[in-house]
Design an enzyme around this catalytic site. Sequence first.
Site, short mmCIF file in Angstrom:
data_model
loop_
_atom_site.label_atom_id
_atom_site.label_comp_id
_atom_site.label_asym_id
_atom_site.label_seq_id
_atom_site.Cartn_x
_atom_site.Cartn_y
_atom_site.Cartn_z
N GLU A 129 0.60 -0.78 -0.27
CA GLU A 129 -0.51 0.07 0.21
C GLU A 129 0.36 1.63 -0.22
O GLU A 129 1.93 1.18 0.69
CB GLU A 129 -1.12 0.14 1.04
CG GLU A 129 -1.87 1.43 1.40
CD GLU A 129 -2.34 0.93 2.91
OE1 GLU A 129 -3.63 1.72 2.75
OE2 GLU A 129 -1.96 0.74 3.41
N LYS A 202 -10.28 2.68 -1.09
CA LYS A 202 -10.65 1.77 -0.44
C LYS A 202 -12.18 2.32 1.01
O LYS A 202 -12.62 3.35 0.54
CB LYS A 202 -9.06 2.28 0.97
CG LYS A 202 -9.70 1.47 2.49
CD LYS A 202 -7.55 2.17 2.77
CE LYS A 202 -7.91 1.60 3.84
NZ LYS A 202 -6.71 1.74 4.58
N CYS A 239 -6.19 -2.45 2.83
CA CYS A 239 -5.22 -3.15 4.27
C CYS A 239 -6.45 -2.45 5.50
O CYS A 239 -7.02 -4.38 5.98
CB CYS A 239 -4.88 -1.16 4.28
SG CYS A 239 -3.61 -1.53 6.04
#
Length: 378
Positions: A129, A202, A239
């Site tokens: 990331e 995300k 993540c």
Amino acid sequence: MQKNVGRKTKKKVSIWVADTCHCMRGGAKVEKIRFLSISARISGLSALWIWFAVREDCARLQERQGAQAPDCILFSEMAPPAVAGEGRFVSVAAAQFACTDDVSAKVDRAEKLVREAHARGANIVLIQELFEGYYFCQAQREDYFQRAHPREGHPTILRMQKLAKELGVVIPVSFFEAANNAHYNAIAVIDADGADLGLYRKSHIPDGPGYQEKFYFNPGDTGFKVFETKFAKIGVAICWDQWFPEAARAMVLMGAEVLFYPTAIGSEPQDAGLLSCEHWRRVMQGHAGANVVPLVASNRIGREVIETEHGPSEITFYGNSFIAGPSGELIVTADDKNETVILATFDLNKIQLKRYSWGIFRDRRPDLYKVLLTLDGK
């Protein structure tokens, strides 16, 4: 155990077949051998014969020892060939490295590791990331918004498109996206011909000491997505998304055959005794096992110090990038300090049959899951 294919042999490769059973060596039973190591000399299509003979021999060996045949094959030097009708093999890799704030140097490093993964036979290569620099979310600083760029014309995405086309590999590319007045922690998925297959933003945005992402990132508006690449249908989340089983289940429901999670996680600045690595890994192993799919996680390493409004903040990123198999088993894992590329190969057709026969998607009851659409369970 060696397979010889006659005078036309050209190249010697080492093949490691994932195996947790007892095995025979030199006529004696050797216990707790993690891998069955096989050397072979191959030339052209002879590789196909070796590949299936090796699988057969391994299965027979395991049958004698009362163990279950493996779902995954690992190759130390090359990946197996894809064979229509017999299996659909995909080799997946994760890169792991330390970051600095030299964007050019970090993109160079990412490219070097993608090339290394390709040389070892990888078809899909995951980079960690926000790999272009430090994990800046330790601080709330206005100047860090200058790191964001639009997806269109993004120099790193363009470079990775060129690299993917050259090597014939799939590369999910993490970047800090500027979209008019909005900003996202985003992934562009680049196919093996260099085409940009689309964007994922995300969904779950953390906000805590050292991980103050809500200051920079809007909540993603793409929903969970599956990308049909040359080698497999893949789901990519980012993540903090990895802590939510709903995200993994949604992607597999939509057809994902492999899950990928680029990550930046390490120590907790407010509590040096809080060690999350094992928890982090077990949660994702659960996603793999609960959905009967392989899973790839890439994390950074190294100590990063960021100046904040309250003084310096420090995180030591713990790496431990890993690849899990469809039963949630750990296939291969990196350590917490070293730059590396890890790789594993899976037969997606075999895993698909296992997923069908296990019944977890047959026996789902969506009519009972409406509570998942609430925040308070009411």
